[in-house]
Design a protein around this motif. Sequence first.
Motif, PDB file in Angstrom:
ATOM      1  N   PRO A 442       4.166  -5.655   4.540  1.00 20.38           N
ATOM      2  CA  PRO A 442       3.800  -6.926   5.191  1.00 20.38           C
ATOM      3  C   PRO A 442       2.540  -6.831   6.044  1.00 20.38           C
ATOM      4  CG  PRO A 442       6.137  -6.438   5.462  1.00 20.38           C
ATOM      5  CD  PRO A 442       5.508  -5.211   4.900  1.00 20.38           C
ATOM      6  N   SER A 443       2.309  -5.708   6.711  1.00 23.95           N
ATOM      7  CA  SER A 443       1.141  -5.597   7.582  1.00 23.95           C
ATOM      8  C   SER A 443      -0.158  -5.670   6.792  1.00 23.95           C
ATOM      9  CB  SER A 443       1.193  -4.287   8.370  1.00 23.95           C
ATOM     10  OG  SER A 443       1.244  -3.181   7.482  1.00 23.95           O
ATOM     11  N   GLN A 444      -0.173  -5.155   5.568  1.00 20.82           N
ATOM     12  CA  GLN A 444      -1.361  -5.192   4.712  1.00 20.82           C
ATOM     13  C   GLN A 444      -1.331  -6.366   3.728  1.00 20.82           C
ATOM     14  OE1 GLN A 444      -4.058  -3.155   4.639  1.00 20.82           O
ATOM     15  NE2 GLN A 444      -3.354  -1.935   6.369  1.00 20.82           N
ATOM     16  N   ARG A 445      -0.180  -6.954   3.572  1.00 22.61           N
ATOM     17  CA  ARG A 445       0.063  -7.989   2.562  1.00 22.61           C
ATOM     18  C   ARG A 445      -0.375  -7.491   1.181  1.00 22.61           C
ATOM     19  NH1 ARG A 445       0.486 -14.102   4.386  1.00 22.61           N
ATOM     20  NH2 ARG A 445       1.888 -14.766   2.738  1.00 22.61           N
ATOM     21  N   LYS A 446       0.108  -6.311   0.864  1.00 22.19           N
ATOM     22  CA  LYS A 446      -0.185  -5.662  -0.416  1.00 22.19           C
ATOM     23  C   LYS A 446       1.086  -5.041  -0.958  1.00 22.19           C
ATOM     24  CE  LYS A 446      -4.908  -4.223   0.908  1.00 22.19           C
ATOM     25  NZ  LYS A 446      -5.696  -4.894  -0.147  1.00 22.19           N
ATOM     26  N   LEU A 447       1.037  -4.699  -2.243  1.00 21.17           N
ATOM     27  CA  LEU A 447       2.056  -3.866  -2.852  1.00 21.17           C
ATOM     28  C   LEU A 447       1.534  -2.436  -2.898  1.00 21.17           C
ATOM     29  CD1 LEU A 447       3.245  -6.033  -5.898  1.00 21.17           C
ATOM     30  CD2 LEU A 447       4.312  -5.831  -3.639  1.00 21.17           C
ATOM     31  N   PHE A 448       2.344  -1.478  -2.442  1.00 20.80           N
ATOM     32  CA  PHE A 448       2.047  -0.066  -2.581  1.00 20.80           C
ATOM     33  C   PHE A 448       2.867   0.465  -3.756  1.00 20.80           C
ATOM     34  CE2 PHE A 448       0.650   1.241   1.989  1.00 20.80           C
ATOM     35  CZ  PHE A 448      -0.374   0.312   1.923  1.00 20.80           C
ATOM     36  N   ALA A 449       2.251   1.311  -4.594  1.00 21.89           N
ATOM     37  CA  ALA A 449       2.958   1.850  -5.758  1.00 21.89           C
ATOM     38  C   ALA A 449       2.547   3.297  -5.982  1.00 21.89           C
ATOM     39  CB  ALA A 449       2.682   1.011  -7.006  1.00 21.89           C
ATOM     40  N   TRP A 450       3.406   4.026  -6.698  1.00 17.39           N
ATOM     41  CA  TRP A 450       3.151   5.424  -7.062  1.00 17.39           C
ATOM     42  C   TRP A 450       3.213   5.506  -8.588  1.00 17.39           C
ATOM     43  CZ3 TRP A 450       3.317   9.403  -3.029  1.00 17.39           C
ATOM     44  CH2 TRP A 450       3.027  10.682  -3.502  1.00 17.39           C
ATOM     45  N   ASP A 451       2.043   5.668  -9.202  1.00 16.77           N
ATOM     46  CA  ASP A 451       1.937   5.571 -10.657  1.00 16.77           C
ATOM     47  C   ASP A 451       1.441   6.899 -11.232  1.00 16.77           C
ATOM     48  OD1 ASP A 451       1.714   4.768 -13.256  1.00 16.77           O
ATOM     49  OD2 ASP A 451       0.293   3.137 -12.903  1.00 16.77           O
ATOM     50  N   ASN A 452       2.393   7.747 -11.679  1.00 16.47           N
ATOM     51  CA  ASN A 452       2.055   8.986 -12.392  1.00 16.47           C
ATOM     52  C   ASN A 452       1.034   9.819 -11.612  1.00 16.47           C
ATOM     53  OD1 ASN A 452       2.337  10.799 -14.460  1.00 16.47           O
ATOM     54  ND2 ASN A 452       1.041   9.702 -15.904  1.00 16.47           N
ATOM     55  N   TYR A 453       1.449  10.297 -10.443  1.00 18.73           N
ATOM     56  CA  TYR A 453       0.642  11.115  -9.513  1.00 18.73           C
ATOM     57  C   TYR A 453      -0.275  10.288  -8.612  1.00 18.73           C
ATOM     58  CZ  TYR A 453       1.806  15.243 -12.369  1.00 18.73           C
ATOM     59  OH  TYR A 453       2.465  16.241 -13.048  1.00 18.73           O
ATOM     60  N   TYR A 454      -0.574   9.033  -8.947  1.00 18.75           N
ATOM     61  CA  TYR A 454      -1.568   8.264  -8.206  1.00 18.75           C
ATOM     62  C   TYR A 454      -0.908   7.297  -7.221  1.00 18.75           C
ATOM     63  CZ  TYR A 454      -5.347   9.869 -11.233  1.00 18.75           C
ATOM     64  OH  TYR A 454      -6.274  10.645 -11.893  1.00 18.75           O
ATOM     65  N   MET A 455      -1.457   7.245  -5.996  1.00 18.78           N
ATOM     66  CA  MET A 455      -1.070   6.252  -5.003  1.00 18.78           C
ATOM     67  C   MET A 455      -2.013   5.063  -5.137  1.00 18.78           C
ATOM     68  SD  MET A 455      -0.351   9.068  -2.077  1.00 18.78           S
ATOM     69  CE  MET A 455      -0.953  10.389  -3.150  1.00 18.78           C
ATOM     70  N   VAL A 456      -1.462   3.914  -5.494  1.00 22.12           N
ATOM     71  CA  VAL A 456      -2.279   2.732  -5.765  1.00 22.12           C
ATOM     72  C   VAL A 456      -1.757   1.560  -4.939  1.00 22.12           C
ATOM     73  CG1 VAL A 456      -2.834   3.507  -8.098  1.00 22.12           C
ATOM     74  CG2 VAL A 456      -0.861   2.019  -7.737  1.00 22.12           C
ATOM     75  N   SER A 457      -2.595   0.545  -4.772  1.00 20.40           N
ATOM     76  CA  SER A 457      -2.188  -0.676  -4.075  1.00 20.40           C
ATOM     77  C   SER A 457      -2.636  -1.891  -4.875  1.00 20.40           C
ATOM     78  CB  SER A 457      -2.786  -0.717  -2.663  1.00 20.40           C
ATOM     79  OG  SER A 457      -4.196  -0.813  -2.713  1.00 20.40           O
ATOM     80  N   TYR A 458      -1.953  -3.018  -4.639  1.00 26.75           N
ATOM     81  CA  TYR A 458      -2.243  -4.271  -5.337  1.00 26.75           C
ATOM     82  C   TYR A 458      -2.392  -5.386  -4.307  1.00 26.75           C
ATOM     83  CZ  TYR A 458      -0.073  -1.879  -9.406  1.00 26.75           C
ATOM     84  OH  TYR A 458       0.267  -0.998 -10.393  1.00 26.75           O
ATOM     85  N   ASP A 459      -3.444  -6.161  -4.406  1.00 25.34           N
ATOM     86  CA  ASP A 459      -3.527  -7.399  -3.643  1.00 25.34           C
ATOM     87  C   ASP A 459      -2.580  -8.418  -4.266  1.00 25.34           C
ATOM     88  OD1 ASP A 459      -5.446  -6.528  -1.824  1.00 25.34           O
ATOM     89  OD2 ASP A 459      -7.094  -7.007  -3.186  1.00 25.34           O
ATOM     90  N   ILE A 460      -2.058  -9.309  -3.432  1.00 28.70           N
ATOM     91  CA  ILE A 460      -1.125 -10.329  -3.945  1.00 28.70           C
ATOM     92  C   ILE A 460      -1.552 -11.695  -3.405  1.00 28.70           C
ATOM     93  CG2 ILE A 460       0.783  -8.697  -4.099  1.00 28.70           C
ATOM     94  CD1 ILE A 460       1.907 -10.102  -1.550  1.00 28.70           C
ATOM     95  N   ARG A 461      -0.994 -12.718  -4.026  1.00 27.03           N
ATOM     96  CA  ARG A 461      -1.215 -14.087  -3.550  1.00 27.03           C
ATOM     97  C   ARG A 461       0.139 -14.773  -3.497  1.00 27.03           C
ATOM     98  NH1 ARG A 461      -5.142 -17.515  -7.049  1.00 27.03           N
ATOM     99  NH2 ARG A 461      -6.637 -16.059  -6.092  1.00 27.03           N
ATOM    100  N   LEU A 462       0.386 -15.458  -2.371  1.00 29.32           N
ATOM    101  CA  LEU A 462       1.613 -16.216  -2.204  1.00 29.32           C
ATOM    102  C   LEU A 462       1.283 -17.708  -2.210  1.00 29.32           C
ATOM    103  CD1 LEU A 462       3.372 -14.178   0.646  1.00 29.32           C
ATOM    104  CD2 LEU A 462       3.569 -13.865  -1.827  1.00 29.32           C
ATOM    105  N   GLY A 463       2.103 -18.471  -2.900  1.00 26.96           N
ATOM    106  CA  GLY A 463       1.934 -19.917  -2.883  1.00 26.96           C
ATOM    107  C   GLY A 463       2.452 -20.510  -1.592  1.00 26.96           C
ATOM    108  N   LYS A 464       1.994 -21.695  -1.270  1.00 26.52           N
ATOM    109  CA  LYS A 464       2.475 -22.354  -0.058  1.00 26.52           C
ATOM    110  C   LYS A 464       3.936 -22.726  -0.204  1.00 26.52           C
ATOM    111  CE  LYS A 464      -1.877 -24.196   1.643  1.00 26.52           C
ATOM    112  NZ  LYS A 464      -2.625 -25.401   2.058  1.00 26.52           N
ATOM    113  N   GLN A 465       4.654 -22.505   0.894  1.00 21.55           N
ATOM    114  CA  GLN A 465       6.088 -22.761   0.857  1.00 21.55           C
ATOM    115  C   GLN A 465       6.325 -24.263   0.796  1.00 21.55           C
ATOM    116  OE1 GLN A 465       8.110 -20.760   3.950  1.00 21.55           O
ATOM    117  NE2 GLN A 465      10.114 -20.916   2.992  1.00 21.55           N
ATOM    118  N   GLN A 466       7.224 -24.633  -0.101  1.00 21.60           N
ATOM    119  CA  GLN A 466       7.489 -26.066  -0.293  1.00 21.60           C
ATOM    120  C   GLN A 466       8.338 -26.589   0.855  1.00 21.60           C
ATOM    121  OE1 GLN A 466       6.046 -27.712  -2.771  1.00 21.60           O
ATOM    122  NE2 GLN A 466       5.098 -25.796  -3.475  1.00 21.60           N
TER     123      GLN A 466
END
Length: 466
Positions: A442-466
């Motif tokens: 939540p602090s970075q608003r990213k996904l952290f992942a571990w992919d076959n030895y590699y530490m990677v991150s993903y930016d995300i987008r959230l839609g407005k709450q209805q």
Amino acid sequence: MQFLMIMWISSLLLGTQAQNTASFSRGNDRNRRCQYTFTVDSPTESSCPATASSAEIESLKSRLGLVEALITRLTGGETSVTGAQSELRTAYSQVTGERDRLKQEKARLAQQVEQLQQTVEELRREAERLRSRPCPQQPLYDSSHQAGTGTSQSHLVSRPSRPQGDPSNLRDPSWSYSSPAYQELKADIAEFPAPRPEDPEDSKGCGELVWVGEPVSHRKADSIAGRYGVWMQDAEAAGPYGSNMLWRIDSVGTEVRQLYGYEDMDQLSRGFPAKVLLLPEAVESTGAAMYRGSLYYQRRRSRTLIRFELGSESVAARRELPHAGFHGQYPYSWGGYTDIDFAVDESGLWVIYSTNKAKGAIVISQLDPHTLEVKKSWETNIRKSTVANAFMICGRLYTVASYASPNTTVNYSFDTATSQSKAVAIPFQNRYRYNSMIDYTPSQRKLFAWDNYYMVSYDIRLGKQQ
């Protein structure tokens, strides 16, 4: 005639008187002619003056000069030879020293190679042993500390209470695990191609996930122990570590207990840990999470949840997760004993797992971060073994279809606010084709992942709450 006789007699007489100082000889000259020689010592001169010609003298002087020059040359040559020999000896000493140094370096490198070969062989034997050894039957719950951790429980330890005679038990005797080898399963790859959504974005508040960006690689693990792992950042960091601190656990091995701390993303990328902590009990799999100054993880080969406080470097709480499968009963599709998975989002601390009662469907429980007590649980209709991983965002569960396919999707969501699930199709990339951990930060608003030895991150987008 008479005169000649007198001369002859006189010469005889003179020869008789001077026979000690005169001599007479006869011999052939260079032309083979007979030559008589009569020699008489001088009564007044001790030596004759030089009779050699000046040309002979000059020739003799020239020869003597040549001899002197030759002697001088030979003497100087000996000095040059001595100097050359000294230089050769110095060069030989340097070459010999360099040869000895290279031999020492070769011996050191050979020793390192031998140590690495021994390590590889030990890992190979350990893997073979784990594949072939039958699983020992042992109690699933140990109420006492392990050997070496103390004789009594800490006053901070929190456990669920049950009335005496309560038939319910945290054990599930109907299930026993069979293979202790590091678990790897095969997923049924389900891909749902979908265009990138253009929903309005909520950059601050909560909303539904509508887009996941391409993975950004930050670091590759250094050894085989880092093929699978977990890395995380505390969303609500508490002292003594700041909010930029990143944490990492390499999860391959039988006794995973090392927690590495990095001051920021740059230090993580460069591989310079600022802190290394030794956890009191081994970690199971890649389901750990960091929250409010504590590490939350599952104890190896058990359903015990542990809260490890970073400030005091001690166990602050532990609790059995009721009826939760563990050590390969209900893992994600990639395996890895991922039966119990902690998650953190804006709503707090969660745990994702399954039970015999749920028959392998995902169960979500919100936990009290201090005592680890279950506050509320939700049972979904998503089978845990059919998805590669799961994470929580804004109180919603999201699952990923495949851990190995380079182009897969976030395929299901479950909203704890409405207890409703639905299929979604948000594109997701596994760049290195073996994704063993995905968590929301939540602090970075990213996904952290571990992919076959590699530490990677993903930016995300959230839609407005209805």
